[in-house]
Design an enzyme around this catalytic site. Structure first.
Site, mmCIF file in Angstrom:
data_model
loop_
_atom_site.group_PDB
_atom_site.id
_atom_site.type_symbol
_atom_site.label_atom_id
_atom_site.label_comp_id
_atom_site.label_asym_id
_atom_site.label_seq_id
_atom_site.Cartn_x
_atom_site.Cartn_y
_atom_site.Cartn_z
ATOM 1 N N HIS A 1 9.547 6.876 8.129
ATOM 2 C CA HIS A 1 10.300 7.215 6.783
ATOM 3 C C HIS A 1 11.424 7.573 6.780
ATOM 4 O O HIS A 1 12.112 7.911 7.816
ATOM 5 C CB HIS A 1 9.244 8.178 5.949
ATOM 6 N N ASN B 1 9.586 4.515 2.924
ATOM 7 C CA ASN B 1 9.327 3.997 4.287
ATOM 8 C C ASN B 1 10.751 3.194 4.729
ATOM 9 O O ASN B 1 11.471 2.932 4.036
ATOM 10 C CB ASN B 1 8.367 2.747 4.311
ATOM 11 N N ARG C 1 0.758 -1.250 -0.079
ATOM 12 C CA ARG C 1 0.088 -0.018 -0.032
ATOM 13 C C ARG C 1 0.949 1.279 -0.125
ATOM 14 O O ARG C 1 1.120 1.870 -1.146
ATOM 15 C CB ARG C 1 -1.094 0.061 1.089
ATOM 16 N N ASP C 2 1.477 1.661 1.092
ATOM 17 C CA ASP C 2 2.229 2.730 1.092
ATOM 18 C C ASP C 2 3.257 2.885 0.307
ATOM 19 O O ASP C 2 3.793 3.789 -0.386
ATOM 20 C CB ASP C 2 2.761 2.975 2.694
ATOM 21 N N HIS D 1 5.467 4.333 12.650
ATOM 22 C CA HIS D 1 5.508 4.282 11.065
ATOM 23 C C HIS D 1 6.430 5.194 10.912
ATOM 24 O O HIS D 1 6.354 6.488 11.086
ATOM 25 C CB HIS D 1 4.223 4.551 10.716
ATOM 26 N N CYS E 1 4.114 9.571 1.001
ATOM 27 C CA CYS E 1 2.988 10.024 0.716
ATOM 28 C C CYS E 1 2.996 10.889 -0.562
ATOM 29 O O CYS E 1 3.862 11.831 -0.493
ATOM 30 C CB CYS E 1 2.795 11.169 1.951
#
Length: 310
Positions: free
Chosen positions: A211, A251, A16-17, A209, A242
């Site tokens: 990055h 990430n 996803r991300d 979470h 994002c």
């Protein structure tokens, strides 16, 4: 730094991300291939896709179709779909999804960029989404983006984060993720905030979470562990970011995180060799090298033959 005996739990967000910032639209078949390889390596939790408007994030348009391919695993594997609003929750429910992650930003400015409304409105919407998910038997996770800083507003006060978490204390939230959306966090900031969070909300389950935008992703994970959180979002190959935040990059990398914490004596329950194979396949699918250190250098346990003197 003292080692901890806690097992480190990983939630793989590469599907996803990770993929949402790639130019290529990855097919359902290739997503399933990656998923199966990561699962075989021992990962038991995935954020598999997002129920968002396909025009805003076209890479996620096939999330429904992909979930159909893996739905049989939903009893053994955590398969979490990201939702930005009630419409997303309804789409996820229609697809049979059992767990969703509602994302909103601590920063008003980022929230307006991401979901076109201020944070307080997203918090109000959360109440309705909570009741809807509870009625459908869907576990609701919540992610607070820009927890450690906003590219538009700068540093975020810890009191703001604690206030928003407190507003969820009466709800049945499966987990709360504190997200460093554009890699603005530093280890001291992470440790200070996490200690406050786990002290004030000892019964709540939390994830972190990070990055690696400014190269501090792995050190921030260690700071989080030291302060008392042992669950992390990671992305195979360190891809992602994002699409609604300037300068966002990948990430923290799943295989790099596994290598780091297991080198220090902690356990993740995953097979590093299998993850590296999956990361190599990912690079082929997206058509470029990833940010993974391990796929380039290999684990520190690797030994090379001694060169023969000529």
């Amino acid at each position: 730094m003292q080692l901890t005996n806690h097992r480190i739990k990983l939630n793989e967000v590469g599907l996803r991300d990770g993929l949402q910032l790639e130019e290529v639209i990855v097919t359902v078949q290739d997503k399933k291939l990656l998923y199966e390889m990561i699962k075989r390596a021992g990962v038991e939790s995935f954020e598999f896709g997002a129920f968002v408007h396909p025009k805003r994030v076209p890479q996620m348009a096939n999330s429904d179709a992909f979930y159909e391919e893996v739905i049989s695993d939903a009893e053994q594997i955590a398969l979490i779909g990201l939702i930005p609003n009630m419409r997303g929750a309804e789409r996820a429910a229609a697809a049979g999804v059992k767990e969703v992650n509602y994302v909103l930003s601590v920063s008003d400015t980022h929230n307006l960029q991401n979901v076109q409304q201020p944070t307080n409105k997203s918090m109000e919407d959360l109440i309705g989404i909570h009741h809807y998910c509870k009625g459908k038997g869907i576990a609701l996770h919540v992610s607070f983006a820009t927890t450690f800083g906003c590219p538009f507003e700068g540093e975020i006060a810890a009191e703001r984060v604690l206030e928003l978490i407190g507003q969820l204390s009466e709800l049945d939230i499966a987990s709360i993720t504190l997200a460093d959306t554009t890699g603005m966090a530093n280890p001291k900031q992470v440790e200070d905030l996490v200690r406050k969070v786990v002290k004030q909300f000892p019964e709540q389950r939390f994830r972190l979470h990070f990055h690696n935008t400014r190269g501090m992703g792995l050190t921030n994970i260690l700071a989080g562990i030291e302060a008392g959180i042992y669950e992390f979002d990671t992305a195979l190959g360190g891809i992602g970011g994002c699409p609604f935040a300037p300068g966002a990059t990948g990430n923290v990398c799943t295989e790099d995180v596994v290598h780091m914490v297991e080198s220090m004596g902690m356990k993740t329950g995953t097979d590093l060799t299998g993850l590296l194979e999956a990361s190599g396949e990912l690079a082929k699918i997206i058509g470029h090298e990833t940010a993974s250190y391990l796929t380039k250098a290999g684990p520190s346990s690797r030994r090379y033959p001694v060169p023969i003197a000529k």
